[in-house]
Write a protein that holds these residues in place. Structure first.
Motif: not given
Ligand code: DNO
Length: 348
Positions: A40-41, A66, A89
């Motif tokens: 997870v960003w 991604i 994201n």
């Protein structure tokens, strides 16, 4: 079009203000490189990157990539959790002002070359792919530099084993399963997904590749018709397949509103089969007619992001393979000229 430049974040040897000095640069193409595929960003990280770009007079335009976790490509039960993270994201990058996400669906390996520094007669060097050298590679023990992601010997063997049961059809179904979950999120938050073609566009080491030719693209777009389901038109990747007619594909998919991002570079075929080397962007330096491709894009309504793709190492630079400053900057200047000539042809 919006001209952009790939920037590998704060660890990139090329500072943002150098990128800004290239004429007509609207922004950068970047990613959170320190989060592994499936993770997870953080919004704070994205906001920090955006602030750095903006301070240099650039926008954070495109995310490339991604990365898609292998479990999604393999269709494992764990994929739903990774797809949920992916969707999260997408929302996070949208909140940071991004409207386009480039990704690929190549099993295990991203782009593949057999030599990262092939010397040219003029003293420059570039990446290349030789059919014979490739045939000599041992897929169980690969340590080719230059990939965004690499595996230990054991991980690689395990992963290659898992793909033994994944047919082309299964991989395609897994892509569509993924897209059916993420495209509604993209529609909701105004993000375009731009799948990157396979590079090179054929199966490698017995692993299926399903984003290689026109028929593949047609299948992907008809299975998930929303226009947010689009393409990164990468001339070097598609062009390595001599079966692909680039100008006609550019025209077709631009007209249908499917091309959200274009990676523009030239390659030169070096034998009668699969081998090629990367060359300067200018048409006559290679085998692709860059002017015809740009014309086809513009005349069919393309108005997306462009970046000069892979350059050679010139003027003594020893850059990240394909991603030095000088030759990509020359490429950008050349591409600006091609676009200007077609977008603003002037009065007869
Ligand atoms: C290579 C790049 C690729 C590309 C990915 C997109 O230079 O074009 O690594 O970023 O395939 O997911």
């Amino acid at each position: 079009m919006k001209m952009t430049f790939r920037w590998y974040g704060q660890n990139d040897a090329i500072p943002l203000n150098y990128i800004k000095q290239i004429p007509n640069m609207s922004g950068v193409v970047t990613a959170c490189y320190d989060v592994p595929a499936g993770g997870v960003w953080k919004s704070e990280t994205l906001e920090g990157m955006r602030a750095l770009c903006n301070a240099a007079g650039l926008a954070m335009e495109v995310i490339e990539s991604i990365p898609v976790h292998e479990d999604i490509k393999l269709g494992k039960p764990s994929r739903d959790g990774y797809i949920a993270n992916y969707a999260q994201n997408i929302r996070a990058v949208a909140d940071a002002g991004v409207k386009c996400v480039c990704y690929n669906f190549m099993p295990v390996f991203d782009w593949l070359r057999t030599n990262l520094k092939t010397p040219n007669a003029d003293g420059s060097n570039a990446l290349s792919y030789s059919h014979d050298d490739f045939a000599r590679l041992d897929p169980q023990n690969l340590r080719l530099p230059g990939w965004d992601e690499s595996y230990s010997r054991e991980q690689l063997q395990e992963l290659l084993g898992e793909y033994k049961s994944v047919t082309r059809q299964k991989l395609f179904d897994n892509l569509i399963y993924f897209l059916k979950k993420v495209i509604p999120v993209c529609v909701d938050c105004g993000v375009n997904m731009a799948i990157h073609p396979d590079d090179p566009p054929w199966d490698v080491f017995g692993l299926p590749r399903i984003v290689s030719r026109e028929e593949d693209l047609d299948n992907i777009f008809s299975a998930v018709p929303e226009l947010n389901n689009g393409l990164t038109f990468c001339t070097g990747s598609l062009g390595a397949g001599r079966f692909n007619g680039l100008a006609s594909m550019a025209a077709k998919y631009a007209k249908r509103g499917r091309i959200h991002f274009a990676h523009l570079r030239n390659i030169k075929y070096t034998d009668a089969g699969d081998s090629f080397c990367e060359v300067a962007h200018y048409s006559d330096c290679g085998s692709l007619d860059m002017a015809a491709i740009v014309r086809a894009l513009v005349q069919n309504g393309f108005n997306g992001y462009v970046r000069p793709d892979h350059g050679r190492n010139i003027w003594g630079e020893d850059g990240k393979p394909g991603y030095g400053l000088y030759d990509r900057a020359l490429g950008a200047a050349y591409l600006n000229g091609l676009f200007e000539a077609v977008e603003r042809p002037g009065q007869a």
